[in-house]
Design an enzyme around this catalytic site. Structure first.
Site, mmCIF file in Angstrom:
data_model
loop_
_atom_site.group_PDB
_atom_site.id
_atom_site.type_symbol
_atom_site.label_atom_id
_atom_site.label_comp_id
_atom_site.label_asym_id
_atom_site.label_seq_id
_atom_site.Cartn_x
_atom_site.Cartn_y
_atom_site.Cartn_z
ATOM 1 N N ARG A 1 -8.099 -1.436 -0.598
ATOM 2 C CA ARG A 1 -8.235 -2.124 0.504
ATOM 3 C C ARG A 1 -8.262 -0.876 1.683
ATOM 4 O O ARG A 1 -7.508 -0.401 1.858
ATOM 5 C CB ARG A 1 -7.278 -3.192 0.632
ATOM 6 C CG ARG A 1 -7.342 -3.890 2.113
ATOM 7 C CD ARG A 1 -6.835 -4.990 2.417
ATOM 8 N NE ARG A 1 -6.897 -6.216 1.394
ATOM 9 C CZ ARG A 1 -6.482 -7.428 1.522
ATOM 10 N NH1 ARG A 1 -5.285 -7.553 2.399
ATOM 11 N NH2 ARG A 1 -6.723 -8.151 0.877
ATOM 12 N N LYS B 1 -2.216 12.755 8.060
ATOM 13 C CA LYS B 1 -2.413 14.093 8.332
ATOM 14 C C LYS B 1 -4.076 14.370 8.502
ATOM 15 O O LYS B 1 -4.261 15.470 8.660
ATOM 16 C CB LYS B 1 -1.723 15.005 7.135
ATOM 17 C CG LYS B 1 -0.460 14.851 7.013
ATOM 18 C CD LYS B 1 0.228 15.540 5.777
ATOM 19 C CE LYS B 1 1.597 15.153 5.691
ATOM 20 N NZ LYS B 1 1.904 15.578 4.105
ATOM 21 N N ARG C 1 -0.455 -10.611 -1.686
ATOM 22 C CA ARG C 1 -1.140 -11.381 -2.843
ATOM 23 C C ARG C 1 -2.147 -10.339 -3.838
ATOM 24 O O ARG C 1 -1.832 -10.080 -4.817
ATOM 25 C CB ARG C 1 -1.844 -12.422 -2.362
ATOM 26 C CG ARG C 1 -1.131 -13.887 -2.656
ATOM 27 C CD ARG C 1 -1.639 -14.830 -1.821
ATOM 28 N NE ARG C 1 -1.890 -14.366 -0.250
ATOM 29 C CZ ARG C 1 -0.981 -14.652 0.516
ATOM 30 N NH1 ARG C 1 0.454 -14.825 0.178
ATOM 31 N NH2 ARG C 1 -0.955 -13.904 1.893
ATOM 32 N N THR C 2 -2.929 -9.722 -2.945
ATOM 33 C CA THR C 2 -4.072 -8.730 -3.552
ATOM 34 C C THR C 2 -3.148 -7.673 -4.439
ATOM 35 O O THR C 2 -3.596 -7.551 -5.323
ATOM 36 C CB THR C 2 -5.228 -8.241 -2.675
ATOM 37 O OG1 THR C 2 -5.549 -9.500 -1.932
ATOM 38 C CG2 THR C 2 -6.130 -7.463 -3.518
#
Lengths: 316, 158
Positions: free
Chosen positions: A103, A82, A53-54
């Protein structure tokens, strides 16, 4: 340029102003008209852990206003595996974009990114820390239902210990003088330091393990998912989680305008029988993620939302 | 008992550092914060819980043949922000050093929260802790916002 890392980055007046902008942008969010306020602007979507959703609502918000979006994509295929530092990743994306939604599994990552960046960072969740854009859409949904944020009685139920959503929201509601009732199993209580912090800021807080006894006085019931993996054994989980399931049968004596919210995804804490009641607010809440983020991006980029959106916009 | 008597419970030092007005019972914490332990080769004298007009009771530390650096003063500020530090040369006070616990402590200690972004030691930005209040001492990480426990912080000295 300042972003939104925690709700402390906004005053109450700024919150209300952004919610007013969001309200005017509703027809644009619904796709009923076109208003390219963000044409030529690029959003960087940096999701270092899964989000549905976000991430999608940030992307939709940008595109509804005529902007473009670049995505980090799957972390497994990025430079992060990496060993690239967050600082270096931010330096790169900072050069590509005008604003970043992020996020990250580590707490404090959003503030760290903001200190590394030239463009505003919008915190879409940092570990168990903050999720202020969720709070903005929650506040928008509450105000949409009740016409105000002031002095409401809000029950927050379920996993209050690990849920960053309820932490941010509790702080914000306290600033608007709401009364908070925390209903949760003892194992998943709101952390003591948050409760004492809220009380220091003048919050009226009641803690209980009995959800159903609190719902008839509530203006809002904010449900969250109780995760099985938080419990040592399954019997304990079944016993605890069972007390935090809402069914339409429980709603006979609630206030008529009371809304039930949930950050989603739900499992079985809200029975599908609730979906068809007037109290089901969670799908509208998910939609509001788009409009709240549209207004927030405009605010952070210094783009004015017209007072008369309908006159400024055009038809498709 | 006068301050002079308190100071003379241990002999005067020729060269080194005297840390006075340490809050009563905090001297061992101060030594730990400064990395002055049993393995240290310099002589260390320590008195604890001696009467003080100003503080009621206090601790005092004398470290011979070692002068505290600014970095060590910054660490000391977390444990004993109101301590007095004097550098002694040839039995006389050569210099009085000021401890300054400001609003932020930068690159002195690392955040103690295991999931803080700063636990990745390759991240280059400075370690920053915000001083929310001095008394009682209340410190939070600038990045993750977690409150910091002093006993844990001592183990995270940079």
């Amino acid at each position: 340029m300042a972003g939104l890392i925690t709700m402390d980055d906004l005053t109450n007046d700024q919150i209300i102003s952004i919610l007013d902008d969001a309200n005017r942008l509703l027809p644009v969010a619904k796709g009923e008209m076109y208003l390219p306020l963000l044409q030529g602007r690029i959003l960087g979507n940096l999701f270092f852990e899964p989000s549905t959703r976000t991430r999608m609502s940030f992307e939709t918000a940008m595109k509804r206003l005529g902007g473009e979006v670049v995505n980090l994509g799957d972390v497994k295929n990025s430079s992060v595996v990496k060993g690239e530092t967050l600082f270096d990743t931010i330096q790169m994306v900072d050069g590509y974009t005008d604003i970043i939604a992020m996020r990250h599994p580590r707490q404090g990552a959003a503030q760290y990114a903001q200190d590394s960046a030239r463009v505003p960072i919008m915190n879409g969740g940092d570990g168990a820390g903050h999720h202020p854009t969720q709070t903005m859409l929650d506040l928008f949904t509450i105000r949409q239902a009740h016409g105000t944020l002031e002095g409401l009685k809000v029950v927050l139920a379920g996993d209050l210990r690990y849920g960053r959503t309820v932490h941010s929201l509790s702080h914000a509601l306290t600033r608007f003088g709401c009364e908070l009732i925390f209903a949760s199993p003892d194992l998943l209580k709101m952390p003591a330091e948050i409760v004492s912090d809220l009380r220091e800021h003048g919050a009226k807080v009641v803690e209980t393990e009995d959800l159903l006894s609190s719902i008839n006085q509530a203006d809002v019931i904010y449900m969250t998912r109780i995760q099985k993996e938080r419990f040592a054994d399954e019997d304990e989980y079944v016993r605890c989680a069972g007390a935090y399931k809402l069914h339409a049968d429980h709603l006979g004596e609630v206030k008529p305008e009371m809304i039930i919210m949930h950050p989603l995804p739900r499992v079985d804490e809200i029975h599908s029988s609730v979906d068809s009641t007037r109290h089901a607010g969670y799908f509208n809440q998910a939609f509001n993620g788009v409009v709240a983020r549209m207004a927030l991006i405009c605010y952070l980029l210094g783009v004015t939302v017209p007072a008369d959106v309908e006159a400024a916009g055009g038809a498709f | 008992m006068s301050n002079e008597h308190s100071m003379r419970r241990v002999t005067a030092i020729r060269n080194g550092t005297v840390i006075d007005h340490i809050p009563s019972g905090q001297a061992l914490r101060v030594l730990e914060m400064l990395g002055i332990g049993g393995k240290s080769s310099v002589p260390v004298s320590l008195v604890m819980n001696v009467p003080s007009k100003k503080m009621g009771a206090k601790d005092i530390i004398k470290v011979e043949d070692r002068e505290l650096t600014q970095t060590e003063l910054d660490r000391l500020a977390l444990v004993a922000p109101d301590a007095h530090v004097a550098i002694i040369r040839a039995y006389s006070v050569a210099e009085k050093m000021t401890i300054n616990l400001g609003g932020e402590v930068t690159n002195v200690v690392r955040c103690t929260f295991s999931n803080c972004i700063t636990t990745n030691l390759r991240e280059p930005l400075p370690h920053r802790l915000k001083v929310i209040s001095r008394d009682p001492l209340h410190i939070r990480c600038h990045y993750c916002g977690r409150p910091q426990d002093l006993d844990d912080l001592i183990k995270n000295v940079l």
